[in-house]
Write a protein that holds these residues in place. Structure first.
Motif, PDB file in Angstrom:
ATOM      1  N   UNK A  67       0.803  -1.479   0.132  1.00 31.67           N
ATOM      2  CA  UNK A  67       0.435  -0.323  -0.077  1.00 31.67           C
ATOM      3  C   UNK A  67       0.835   0.945  -0.570  1.00 31.67           C
ATOM      4  N   UNK A  68       2.405   1.493   0.746  1.00 33.48           N
ATOM      5  CA  UNK A  68       2.593   2.464   0.748  1.00 33.48           C
ATOM      6  C   UNK A  68       3.732   2.427  -0.290  1.00 33.48           C
ATOM      7  N   UNK A 118       1.176   6.200   5.355  1.00 34.69           N
ATOM      8  CA  UNK A 118       2.680   5.617   6.117  1.00 34.69           C
ATOM      9  C   UNK A 118       2.285   5.161   7.685  1.00 34.69           C
ATOM     10  N   UNK A 119       0.828   5.301   8.064  1.00 36.51           N
ATOM     11  CA  UNK A 119       0.746   5.061  10.068  1.00 36.51           C
ATOM     12  C   UNK A 119       0.838   3.244   9.248  1.00 36.51           C
ATOM     13  N   UNK A 120       0.071   2.951   8.636  1.00 39.73           N
ATOM     14  CA  UNK A 120      -0.392   1.857   8.048  1.00 39.73           C
ATOM     15  C   UNK A 120       1.323   1.147   7.725  1.00 39.73           C
ATOM     16  N   UNK A 129      16.550  -0.362   7.591  1.00 42.45           N
ATOM     17  CA  UNK A 129      16.516   0.718   7.883  1.00 42.45           C
ATOM     18  C   UNK A 129      16.071   1.011   6.490  1.00 42.45           C
ATOM     19  N   UNK A 130      16.020   0.226   5.394  1.00 42.25           N
ATOM     20  CA  UNK A 130      15.762   1.114   4.625  1.00 42.25           C
ATOM     21  C   UNK A 130      13.562   0.965   4.985  1.00 42.25           C
ATOM     22  N   UNK A 131      13.990   0.883   5.662  1.00 39.10           N
ATOM     23  CA  UNK A 131      12.153   0.952   5.600  1.00 39.10           C
ATOM     24  C   UNK A 131      11.949   1.869   7.088  1.00 39.10           C
ATOM     25  N   UNK A 132      12.380   2.023   7.974  1.00 43.27           N
ATOM     26  CA  UNK A 132      12.374   3.471   8.495  1.00 43.27           C
ATOM     27  C   UNK A 132      12.668   4.754   7.492  1.00 43.27           C
ATOM     28  N   UNK A 133      13.760   4.485   6.764  1.00 41.07           N
ATOM     29  CA  UNK A 133      13.775   5.546   6.047  1.00 41.07           C
ATOM     30  C   UNK A 133      13.039   5.832   4.957  1.00 41.07           C
ATOM     31  N   UNK A 136      10.089   7.661   7.131  1.00 43.61           N
ATOM     32  CA  UNK A 136      10.585   9.158   7.612  1.00 43.61           C
ATOM     33  C   UNK A 136      10.454   9.383   6.706  1.00 43.61           C
ATOM     34  N   UNK A 137      10.555   9.246   5.435  1.00 46.34           N
ATOM     35  CA  UNK A 137      10.004   9.940   4.194  1.00 46.34           C
ATOM     36  C   UNK A 137       8.776  10.279   4.051  1.00 46.34           C
TER      37      UNK A 137
END
Length: 180
Positions: A67-68, A118-120, A129-133, A136-137
């Motif tokens: 979805x993201x 983003x919330x989901x 790390x890529x998921x966290x980045x 954040x973006x």
């Protein structure tokens, strides 16, 4: 007397003279400075969110990731489309009111859906790390869309305030008969 001396000071160069190629067709003058910054940040941050999301190799709950991915790619393409319309001669060929109205609703919808995605994604990510980045973006991009919507809403209200007729306290006295 030479013709240059007579016509030189009053003759203006054609608009866009000195700029050739694609630069002659591209202008940022239709957007205010804050809108230019916000539109550029929307474009950049949604692209970065999409790229970071594409780097994710494996997921356990992939629905949030997919979805993201869809929302970040759509947000990038919609913001690119709006920027192209505003900055090219295409803007002159369509109704400016419809472009601004479309921009208003697209920006609101994109900001809300991007925030939701983003919330989901936060609730379904595995912590790489890529998921966290990407998250954040994603949050930053959704905030830029919502800030842009807020700026457009503020400008609409200012514009409607200027068009609203003044409250004239003497209006009642003007309707009374003069011979009274």
């Amino acid at each position: 007397m030479e013709n240059r001396a007579v016509y030189g000071p009053t003759t203006e160069a054609a608009p866009g003279a000195g700029r050739g190629g694609l630069a002659a067709c591209f202008t940022l003058g239709r957007l205010s400075r804050p809108q230019r910054v916000l539109k550029g940040l929307q474009l950049l941050l949604s692209l970065l969110a999409f790229i970071c999301e594409e780097v994710v190799f494996e997921c356990t709950l992939c629905g949030g990731l997919y979805f993201f991915e869809f929302v970040s790619c759509s947000a990038f393409l919609l913001s690119l489309l709006l920027l192209i319309v505003y900055c090219t001669p295409l803007y002159d060929r369509v109704d400016a009111g419809k472009v601004k109205s479309s921009d208003f609703y697209i920006t609101l919808g994109t900001g809300c859906v991007f925030l939701l995605a983003s919330i989901i994604f936060v609730s379904t990510h595995t912590g790489t790390s890529p998921e966290i980045a990407a998250i954040v973006f994603g949050f930053m991009a959704s905030l830029m869309f919502l800030f842009d919507f807020g700026l457009m809403l503020y400008e609409k209200r200012q514009e409607s305030q200027l068009r609203k007729p003044e409250n004239n306290p003497r209006a009642g006295t003007l309707t009374e008969p003069l011979n009274g």
